[in-house]
Design an enzyme around this catalytic site. Structure first.
Site, mmCIF file in Angstrom:
data_model
loop_
_atom_site.group_PDB
_atom_site.id
_atom_site.type_symbol
_atom_site.label_atom_id
_atom_site.label_comp_id
_atom_site.label_asym_id
_atom_site.label_seq_id
_atom_site.Cartn_x
_atom_site.Cartn_y
_atom_site.Cartn_z
ATOM 1 N N HIS A 40 -0.076 0.834 10.071
ATOM 2 C CA HIS A 40 1.046 1.896 10.151
ATOM 3 C C HIS A 40 1.641 2.663 8.646
ATOM 4 C CE1 HIS A 40 2.154 5.889 12.055
ATOM 5 N NE2 HIS A 40 3.019 5.793 11.998
ATOM 6 N N LEU A 41 1.221 3.947 8.343
ATOM 7 C CA LEU A 41 2.016 4.246 6.949
ATOM 8 C C LEU A 41 3.128 5.066 7.421
ATOM 9 C CD1 LEU A 41 -1.898 4.628 5.864
ATOM 10 C CD2 LEU A 41 -0.181 3.523 4.307
ATOM 11 N N HIS A 78 13.461 8.844 10.891
ATOM 12 C CA HIS A 78 12.798 6.929 10.393
ATOM 13 C C HIS A 78 14.301 6.258 9.863
ATOM 14 C CE1 HIS A 78 9.770 9.950 8.764
ATOM 15 N NE2 HIS A 78 9.828 10.004 9.898
ATOM 16 N N ASP A 119 9.935 6.101 14.748
ATOM 17 C CA ASP A 119 9.787 7.882 13.681
ATOM 18 C C ASP A 119 10.193 8.674 14.851
ATOM 19 O OD1 ASP A 119 7.240 10.254 13.043
ATOM 20 O OD2 ASP A 119 9.241 10.062 13.567
ATOM 21 N N ILE A 120 11.438 9.069 15.497
ATOM 22 C CA ILE A 120 12.229 10.263 16.205
ATOM 23 C C ILE A 120 11.752 11.394 15.895
ATOM 24 C CG2 ILE A 120 13.937 10.281 17.790
ATOM 25 C CD1 ILE A 120 15.284 8.019 16.586
ATOM 26 N N ASP A 121 11.062 12.136 16.807
ATOM 27 C CA ASP A 121 10.647 13.260 16.434
ATOM 28 C C ASP A 121 10.738 14.004 17.761
ATOM 29 O OD1 ASP A 121 7.902 14.363 14.287
ATOM 30 O OD2 ASP A 121 8.835 15.588 15.659
ATOM 31 N N GLU A 141 0.807 -1.389 0.270
ATOM 32 C CA GLU A 141 0.083 -0.198 0.069
ATOM 33 C C GLU A 141 1.056 1.494 0.219
ATOM 34 O OE1 GLU A 141 -2.485 0.732 3.538
ATOM 35 O OE2 GLU A 141 -3.314 2.620 2.544
ATOM 36 N N CYS A 182 16.966 25.479 23.003
ATOM 37 C CA CYS A 182 17.417 26.378 21.988
ATOM 38 C C CYS A 182 16.203 26.870 21.266
ATOM 39 C CB CYS A 182 19.328 25.797 21.245
ATOM 40 S SG CYS A 182 18.285 24.284 20.847
#
Lengths: 509, 400
Positions: free
Chosen positions: B295-296, B166, B109-111, B44, B121
């Site tokens: 999950h996309l 990611h 996923d590290i945000d 998908e 900062c």
């Protein structure tokens, strides 16, 4: 699947062959049995295993699993019921065979609902955990291999290389223990519960699991396999249930009371009516104590209360004449007309003693029956106080019985955790001032007998041994379809072709 | 790097999808050697089109089909989902309950916004060189665990285009992992102790200098919150006397180790330091991204509509040098392409090179090239592994 039409295949095993079929004292139940047994043995094995699993449940709630007390009590249960648990010098074949067959029979009964499955899996897991815990170290590897588990112990060199990491990763383990234990190398995905909490050393996709932790993994494997197997069995159930020989037994196994029914009157006439008040506080279980109190206070009890209490009184030894006198005296105090009593209520009392109508001699209710059926409503005093009373009310009752606050809170906790019978056992221990009641409570009359035993120092009502009732034309409880009587009516020479049932347990059916 | 103008996106994307997007490599990745039938066809994709129109259950027959559709639809965003039991674009024709997600890479996923409480900062969508170190630490910590503890071999790290990274773990066995095991892996990664060494390496420069976590009362109060009350007074005094975070940290270490000697409690000593370091530096993972098989997640080489930056693979060998601010934007590489094309036309007037050949090598002429190379290296490793597996299997079956 028409298993009744299948040919029989008698397995005559002797000597080494017998040992080969059950090489270990415990097993994963991967293969269903394929021999013939009689219907009577079928039923007895099933009943024995239900007893065993109920003990497992009971002990698991009363004691911390794995402690010496728990283990020794469970061992004695296994020995009593003649199931395998430990290797010994005697002939191991029979206990292992019983273990094997009974497990598969119970699958038929316990696959039927989510709740039954959950209960069955939980007790079987606890049982396996216990057996595994007493397995000698040198037997473990063989057992794992035969159970098709790909768990390999690593070599000593490999162990030394990783000693530090393994010790560091395993919580609560002292260094020396790790050195002695075997370490098993398994793919990380098979050790999910261990690695997710960082309780095991991972290297290059493998978990290095010490022996004590491998148990958790094995049990998970077992649970997964058994769960799947039960689902499969459930699919084949309609065919099984259509067999008239099996249907009554299977339908009621999970709900049946499998102990003594206290209807045999070994103690008839030993109680006098003026003893009852004092007996009610000393030796009655709370359910009967509250019924007696209500009767004395209100001079009346509704039908449910009369049944439950009346049969109990019969069980402790009241004769019909005594019972009639007892009830009549009390009801008259309530301004009931004596004639009305004779016309209405006495008939019922005589009926319950088997002197009217069908002349079935009704048996006193077991705990299970009291807990599960006919819940009390406003104005009723029957039922099980631990199950049916509001916790506040229960607390007050216990306080009025002069139970210590510590004891009360323990009892309330048990009741909250739905361990009603264990709560009652605790009550027993408190009022008799003993640490351990020494029995597994499942019948109010049992409570009474055990209490009298303690209070009279042994010389008392003859204690009947707890045996499964062998199917004779027996009076059954009011509720229809008693398993034993249904089967008892069949010719006991009918053979049970277990082989035919094999298909219900396997993938291909 | 010039500022990127989002209004130019439609035109830029057209050029990007026609001449720069590395289709062959992309297809080579998701086809996984064609070993499993229909693996690519059952994958998908989801597209976000202009004006935030979002369409799911896109699937394609092969590379050229993918190419045509992407050029036709010009998506602003591309997400990759799971490999399903049937072609996703036909999922409505499938019997209810039969359309199931079957496999997917394990993704993380590290945000940066997850670290807002410890970044001094910037905040929310902003990043700067000072806080990018958090990402560097996170990549190192997580990659070490994935490689050494779990034995995962094929890990693709990708810059998300704005404020995070990611990771795509593409090993064959990993793609089959259940949701429960994926969750377990995230839980494990949230507890890794070995990472303390990695953090120590970066801590001084990152936390004490760049982030200045003990700069003033406001910031050191946050630290005190992590520390047993009994040493607060002593620490406060020392902090006031010192001049910078480095000194204050030394003071904290001294006080902590002294206390450890007095009171037997593992809340002191090195544990204390680590506790603080972990709080400020440890990777924060969103478990929901990793655990769901369906999950996309944003596709590598897709464009970030707000920053214009391409989601490029990160070279693990050079992770310390990775600078998100030097990642090319779509406008930049399009301009590069234009400039080069003009030059080439002037040079090769007489050559009759086919359009297709030009197109397939166009990205090489831009700043996108080195990133595609990283991607190709990753693909080569996948190929090697696959060949190794096939060889093993055929050996077992004795096919010669």
């Amino acid at each position: 699947m028409e298993f009744s039409k299948k040919k029989w295949r008698m397995l005559r095993l002797a000597g080494d062959q017998r040992n080969a079929s059950y090489p270990h004292c415990l097993q994963f139940y991967l293969q269903p049995p394929s021999e013939n047994i009689s219907l009577i043995e079928f039923e007895n094995l099933a009943i024995d295993r239900v007893k065993l699993l109920k003990s497992v449940e009971n002990l698991g709630v009363s004691y911390v699993k794995g402690t010496e007390q728990y283990q020794s009590k469970l061992e004695s249960e296994l020995r009593k019921l003649k199931f395998s648990y430990r290797e010994n010098l005697e002939d191991e074949y029979e206990p292992r065979r019983r273990d094997h067959i009974s497990h598969f029979i119970l699958r038929l009964a316990y696959c039927q609902s989510e709740e039954l499955r959950r209960w069955f899996i939980q007790q079987e897991m606890d049982l396996l955990r216990f057996r595994f815990s007493i397995l000698p170290k040198d037997k473990i590897q063989d057992f794992l291999k035969d159970s098709q588990l790909q768990f390999e112990a690593i070599s000593d060199e490999e162990k030394t290389l990783r000693e530090q990491e393994i010790i560091a990763s395993s919580p609560n383990s002292s260094g020396s223990k790790v050195v002695l234990e075997s370490i098993y190398k398994i793919p990380f995905a098979d050790a999910l519960d261990l690695f997710r909490g960082r309780k095991v050393y991972l290297e290059d996709g493998f978990a290095y699991v010490p022996l004590k932790d491998i148990v958790a993994i094995i049990l998970n494997e077992f649970r997964a396999k058994l769960s799947k197997a039960l689902a499969l069995t459930a699919r084949s159930l309609p065919a099984v249930q259509s067999d008239e020989r099996l249907q009554p037994l299977l339908n009621h196994l999970s709900h049946s009371y499998t102990g003594q029914d206290y209807s045999t009157q070994g103690n008839v006439g030993k109680i006098s009516l003026d003893q009852i008040d004092s007996l009610s506080t000393k030796s009655f279980p709370p359910c009967m104590r509250q019924l007696h109190k209500a009767l004395r206070e209100n001079h009346h009890l509704r039908h449910g209360g009369r049944m439950q209490y009346g049969l109990f009184l019969k069980g402790i030894g009241l004769t019909l004449e005594q019972a009639l006198q007892f009830w009549k005296q009390e009801f008259i105090k309530g301004k009931m007309d004596p004639d009305k009593f004779d016309k209405g209520y006495s008939y019922n009392i005589r009926h319950s003693f088997g002197k009217e109508g069908k002349r079935t001699d009704y048996t006193p209710f077991s705990c299970l029956k009291i807990i599960l059926s006919n819940p009390p409503s406003q104005g009723d005093y029957h039922g099980c106080p631990f199950r049916h009373s509001d916790p506040e009310l229960l607390k007050q009752k216990l306080q009025s019985y002069k139970i210590s606050p510590g004891g009360i809170s323990q009892i309330l906790d048990l009741a909250k955790g739905t361990h009603y019978q264990v709560a009652c056992q605790k009550y027993f221990e408190m009022i008799h001032n003993v640490d351990d009641c020494g029995f597994s409570l499942n019948h109010p009359n049992q409570f009474f007998c055990e209490s009298q035993r303690i209070l009279n120092g042994g010389k008392d009502i003859k204690k009947e041994p707890i045996q499964p009732e062998t199917p004779q034309p027996k009076p059954s409880i009011q509720k229809a379809k008693d398993a034993s009587s249904a089967l008892a009516s069949l010719n006991s020479s009918l053979e049970m072709d277990m082989e035919g049932l094999e298909d219900y347990f396997s993938e291909d059916s | 790097m010039e500022t990127f103008d989002p209004t130019e996106l439609p035109e830029l994307l057209k050029l990007y999808y026609r001449r720069l997007f590395p289709y062959p490599q992309y297809y080579r990745w998701l086809n996984y050697g064609g070993v499993i039938k229909n693996y690519f066809q059952h994958r998908e994709f989801s597209f976000t089109l202009k004006d935030d129109i979002y369409i799911r259950y896109q699937s394609f027959n092969n590379q050229s089909d993918l190419e045509k559709e992407m050029q036709k639809m010009n998506p602003y965003k591309i997400d990759i989902g799971a490999v399903y039991s049937h072609r996703p674009n036909q999922h409505n024709t499938v019997k209810l309950g039969a359309f199931q997600a079957q496999e997917k890479e394990l993704v993380f996923d590290i945000d940066m916004t997850d670290y807002d409480d410890v970044r001094r900062c910037c905040s929310s969508a902003d990043i700067c060189p000072k806080c990018w170190t958090l990402m560097t630490m996170a990549i190192r910590i997580i990659d070490r665990a994935l490689k050494e503890d779990f034995g995962f071999k094929h890990r693709l790290w990708v810059y998300s285009g704005r404020r995070g990274v990611h990771c795509w773990v593409c090993d064959e066995s990993v793609r089959k992992l259940s949701s429960a095991v994926r969750s377990g892996i995230v839980e494990y990664l949230s507890l890794v102790k070995k990472s303390i060494n990695i953090i120590k390496k970066y801590f001084e420069e990152y936390a004490l200098v760049n982030q200045d976590i003990l700069k003033n009362k406001e910031s050191w109060d946050k630290i005190l919150a992590l520390v047993p009350e009994i040493i607060h007074d002593e620490l406060q005094q020392g902090f006031q006397k010192s001049h910078n975070s480095l000194q204050r940290w030394e003071h904290l270490k001294k006080v902590a180790s002294r206390c450890q000697n007095n009171i037997k409690n593992d809340k002191y000593g090195p544990w204390l330091e680590w506790e603080i370091m972990l709080q400020y530096c440890f990777p924060r993972l969103d478990i929901n991204v990793s655990k769901g098989i369906n999950h996309l997640l944003k596709s590598p080489f897709s464009v970030h509509p707000k920053t214009g930056r391409i989601s490029v693979p990160i070279d693990l060998q050079k992770v310390d040098q990775f600078d998100p601010f030097t990642v090319p934007t779509i406008s930049f590489i399009c301009r590069e392409l234009d400039a080069i094309s003009i030059n080439e036309e002037e040079k090769e007037e007489n050559e009759a090179e086919s359009d297709v050949k030009h197109r397939t090598r166009d990205y090489k002429k831009t700043s996108l090239a080195p990133y595609v190379k990283v991607f190709e290296h990753f693909l080569e490793n996948l190929d090697k592994s696959r060949k190794g597996e096939l060889l093993k299997k055929s050996d077992l079956q004795k096919d010669f």
